[in-house]
Motif scaffolding. Structure first.
Motif, PDB file in Angstrom:
ATOM      1  N   ALA A  23       0.725  -1.234   0.096  1.00 37.90           N
ATOM      2  CA  ALA A  23      -0.069  -0.024   0.035  1.00 37.90           C
ATOM      3  C   ALA A  23       0.759   1.101  -0.106  1.00 37.90           C
ATOM      4  CB  ALA A  23      -0.777   0.019   1.381  1.00 37.90           C
ATOM      5  N   ALA A  24       1.855   1.241   0.806  1.00 31.58           N
ATOM      6  CA  ALA A  24       2.926   2.283   0.599  1.00 31.58           C
ATOM      7  C   ALA A  24       3.398   2.533  -0.596  1.00 31.58           C
ATOM      8  CB  ALA A  24       3.873   2.064   1.857  1.00 31.58           C
ATOM      9  N   GLN A  25       3.783   1.527  -1.223  1.00 36.09           N
ATOM     10  CA  GLN A  25       4.391   1.500  -2.615  1.00 36.09           C
ATOM     11  C   GLN A  25       3.533   2.224  -3.771  1.00 36.09           C
ATOM     12  OE1 GLN A  25       5.293  -2.400  -3.178  1.00 36.09           O
ATOM     13  NE2 GLN A  25       7.608  -1.838  -3.976  1.00 36.09           N
ATOM     14  N   ASN A  32      -4.241   6.342  -7.584  1.00 31.46           N
ATOM     15  CA  ASN A  32      -5.496   6.797  -7.052  1.00 31.46           C
ATOM     16  C   ASN A  32      -5.851   5.928  -5.820  1.00 31.46           C
ATOM     17  OD1 ASN A  32      -8.020   7.502  -6.554  1.00 31.46           O
ATOM     18  ND2 ASN A  32      -8.904   7.097  -8.611  1.00 31.46           N
ATOM     19  N   PRO A  33      -5.814   6.744  -4.793  1.00 27.72           N
ATOM     20  CA  PRO A  33      -6.050   6.056  -3.577  1.00 27.72           C
ATOM     21  C   PRO A  33      -7.248   5.587  -3.284  1.00 27.72           C
ATOM     22  CG  PRO A  33      -5.599   8.495  -3.153  1.00 27.72           C
ATOM     23  CD  PRO A  33      -5.749   8.280  -4.668  1.00 27.72           C
ATOM     24  N   LEU A  34      -8.408   6.094  -4.053  1.00 24.02           N
ATOM     25  CA  LEU A  34      -9.832   5.425  -3.900  1.00 24.02           C
ATOM     26  C   LEU A  34      -9.765   4.019  -4.717  1.00 24.02           C
ATOM     27  CD1 LEU A  34     -12.723   5.466  -2.995  1.00 24.02           C
ATOM     28  CD2 LEU A  34     -13.231   6.777  -5.235  1.00 24.02           C
ATOM     29  N   GLY A  35      -9.319   3.955  -5.778  1.00 23.19           N
ATOM     30  CA  GLY A  35      -9.130   2.761  -6.633  1.00 23.19           C
ATOM     31  C   GLY A  35      -8.252   1.926  -5.929  1.00 23.19           C
ATOM     32  N   LEU A  36      -7.353   2.035  -5.152  1.00 21.23           N
ATOM     33  CA  LEU A  36      -6.335   1.347  -4.444  1.00 21.23           C
ATOM     34  C   LEU A  36      -7.152   0.754  -3.259  1.00 21.23           C
ATOM     35  CD1 LEU A  36      -3.361   0.297  -4.086  1.00 21.23           C
ATOM     36  CD2 LEU A  36      -2.876   2.150  -2.723  1.00 21.23           C
TER      37      LEU A  36
END
Length: 93
Positions: A23-25, A32-36
């Motif tokens: 997640a940090a990578q 895109n944080p929402l997609g992640l």
């Protein structure tokens, strides 16, 4: 129930640590944080369902699963460290 999961406990702990690294990578790569977040929830839910319903079938293969899972976690962690070296070196210039 806990006795069923006991052989996989170390793999669960280190797998969760590896998820934090991945997640940090993603954040460092400006994903895109929402997609992640959505993809992470889908992956975690899938693993939860697989683990819940597949534990009894997997118990006889616990040693192999732990080895392969541990190796994958080690390789992914190594990859994360190697990929971060250029950014660390750029910080000091």
């Amino acid at each position: 129930m806990l006795d069923d999961v006991k052989p996989f406990l170390i793999l669960l702990v280190f797998g969760n640590i590896e998820n934090l690294i991945l997640a940090a990578q993603g954040v460092a790569a400006h994903v895109n944080p929402l997609g992640l977040a959505i993809l992470s929830l889908i992956a975690a839910s899938s693993w939860l369902l697989l683990g819940t319903f597949g534990t009894k079938a997997a118990l006889k293969y616990a040693r192999y699963i732990n080895f392969i899972g541990g190796l994958a976690i080690f390789v992914l962690g190594l990859q994360a460290m190697i990929e971060s070296v250029p950014g660390i070196l750029a910080f000091f210039h």
